[in-house]
Design a protein around this motif. Sequence first.
Motif, PDB file in Angstrom:
ATOM      1  N   PHE A  47       0.849  -1.192   0.000  1.00 26.12           N
ATOM      2  CA  PHE A  47       0.000   0.000   0.000  1.00 26.12           C
ATOM      3  C   PHE A  47       0.883   1.240   0.000  1.00 26.12           C
ATOM      4  CE2 PHE A  47       0.633  -1.667   4.252  1.00 26.12           C
ATOM      5  CZ  PHE A  47       1.111  -0.572   4.957  1.00 26.12           C
ATOM      6  N   SER A  48       0.310   2.344  -0.428  1.00 25.92           N
ATOM      7  CA  SER A  48       1.053   3.607  -0.510  1.00 25.92           C
ATOM      8  C   SER A  48       1.090   4.295   0.844  1.00 25.92           C
ATOM      9  CB  SER A  48       0.396   4.541  -1.538  1.00 25.92           C
ATOM     10  OG  SER A  48       0.435   3.974  -2.828  1.00 25.92           O
ATOM     11  N   ILE A  49       2.183   5.007   1.095  1.00 28.58           N
ATOM     12  CA  ILE A  49       2.297   5.819   2.307  1.00 28.58           C
ATOM     13  C   ILE A  49       2.754   7.212   1.907  1.00 28.58           C
ATOM     14  CG2 ILE A  49       2.784   3.863   3.820  1.00 28.58           C
ATOM     15  CD1 ILE A  49       5.736   4.607   3.710  1.00 28.58           C
ATOM     16  N   SER A  50       2.696   8.132   2.838  1.00 27.98           N
ATOM     17  CA  SER A  50       3.077   9.514   2.559  1.00 27.98           C
ATOM     18  C   SER A  50       4.576   9.626   2.311  1.00 27.98           C
ATOM     19  CB  SER A  50       2.672  10.412   3.729  1.00 27.98           C
ATOM     20  OG  SER A  50       3.266   9.951   4.928  1.00 27.98           O
ATOM     21  N   ASN A  51       4.995  10.751   1.770  1.00 26.52           N
ATOM     22  CA  ASN A  51       6.410  10.985   1.502  1.00 26.52           C
ATOM     23  C   ASN A  51       7.227  10.835   2.786  1.00 26.52           C
ATOM     24  OD1 ASN A  51       5.651  11.517  -1.089  1.00 26.52           O
ATOM     25  ND2 ASN A  51       5.937  13.746  -0.958  1.00 26.52           N
ATOM     26  N   ARG A  52       8.425  10.321   2.638  1.00 23.33           N
ATOM     27  CA  ARG A  52       9.281  10.058   3.796  1.00 23.33           C
ATOM     28  C   ARG A  52      10.523  10.933   3.724  1.00 23.33           C
ATOM     29  NH1 ARG A  52      13.695   6.747   4.025  1.00 23.33           N
ATOM     30  NH2 ARG A  52      13.145   5.823   1.999  1.00 23.33           N
ATOM     31  N   THR A  53      10.785  11.680   4.807  1.00 31.22           N
ATOM     32  CA  THR A  53      11.990  12.504   4.874  1.00 31.22           C
ATOM     33  C   THR A  53      13.098  11.720   5.568  1.00 31.22           C
ATOM     34  OG1 THR A  53      10.729  14.576   4.907  1.00 31.22           O
ATOM     35  CG2 THR A  53      13.003  14.656   5.695  1.00 31.22           C
TER      36      THR A  53
END
Length: 541
Positions: free
Chosen positions: A182-188
Amino acid sequence: MKIRRFGAFLSAVLIGSTLVGFSPKSIEYNHTSSPAITQEETETSIVNMQALLDRLEKDGEFSSAAVSRALKTHITAVGHYESSKSYKKAIKHMESFYVLLNSYGNKGMISENADNLLRDYADALISKWDTVFDSDRVMDYLHQLSVEIGPRVAGTKGEKKAAEYLKNQFQSFGYETSIQEFSISNRTERTLKILNNNKELALGAATGSSVTDAKGVTGSIYHAGLGQPGDFTDDAKGKIALVQRGENSYWEKVQNATNAGAIGVVIYDNVDSLTPLRPALNNNSTIPVVGTSKELGESILAQLSKGDVKANLIIHTHANQTSQNVIAVKKPANVVNPEIVYVTSHYDSVPYSPGANDDGSGTSTIVELARILKNFPTDKELRFVAFGAEEIGLVGSNYYVRNLPKEDLDRSLINFQMEMLGAKYEPASYLAVNTVDGKANTAWDYTNNAFDKLGKDKEKLILFKRGSSDHVPFHNAGITAACFNMGTANGGLEPEYHTYHDTIENISPERLQFAGDIVSKAIFDFLIDHNNQEKDLKEAS
């Protein structure tokens, strides 16, 4: 090794009788000089195997006292592992007992009758131990997750490597396994890697820092004291400045480093803390800035005292990120639309943390529960799910439950969620059953009863109102759910929680065994009591 003759039937009887013992029908030893073996004597235990050896010796089934002594010595040694609940080691040493029997049997030093009886008894003991929760095995799984793999931040290679490891473990037990992506938010990404030893240090974000490209900036570390103007020389140009918190503002330190030509700044704390410093610059820097702890800053200084230290500093945002759930399923034979029992955990960790307790301990526990339940005689569908991306907002579990077909939701009975079960922290000796609304439910009832049946101290059991784990989506979907964790009497957690000190060295195998004994008993009893086939048979009779 000789094939175990009791197999699945023995496992079924053992579990069905809640592991209180088994009387193998083939162990029937009658001798003209000895009375018949009683029911109590045939119950599978080391003590009774030692008694059987005494009988065999008395009745002349061994060629010499030396043979009897060697067999007894071996079984006594195995018994020590059983007493300490080191079942994996007990099985290993019992399996070597077959080698001893082979040697004596080939030389005609034990009778065929004795050989068969002792092999059958060894088979029975191994099958019994193989269905008991074993913290030694849990520690093995945990070593792979927290040491060999390490931090498992959502979306990273570490998390994906852990998912593959878990999938392989479940498959080895015979479960149908799958990966649900599944997709997740951008990761810093914030990484400071010391290139001399290839170690990454725990960092805190600095508000106002600039970012880097994916490769970051690389240079030698320059010690700049407190970051005053006089702490910088021409030698700071092109290097990563290491400065200590104190006296002047974070922004002044960064300005002075920038003016000196530094390519990055690492600010370390001046007070002890398990969490990295998170500097607030209140301005926008043109070079990357991060914070770290006093301990880690001083560790860099210690390396600098021995020579040049090179480092790579990255602050970069990764887009199009994915995580994944690992799903293992065992369906009952000849049951249409079986009810579903979920045993779950999350396997991701926070940044920089090996995540040994949070939640390597819970994940390793569900792997062990999957192992001991693999041959469990039940008409329920068992689903073991290791969720990804829990630490960024229960993303994996929400995705899983949200995408369950309605027919699966209708068949769902209960969710047992494992979370942080092994902290060595002395006050964290209480097993908490966490429910979203704080009310007792079926999971609580079976755990409460397990304490009674196992003779555990009921003061060490608490019912707690808490969400913040992967039981929440199940509860919200109308499925009975509870989260289990070891904590303090008031629901508190260990000081290593969400820090880089959440390592396997801070895990207690004894705590894992304590929690595992109780939770496995609760799940066993739930499955036995809710076996519809068994109820139908009773009603029909």
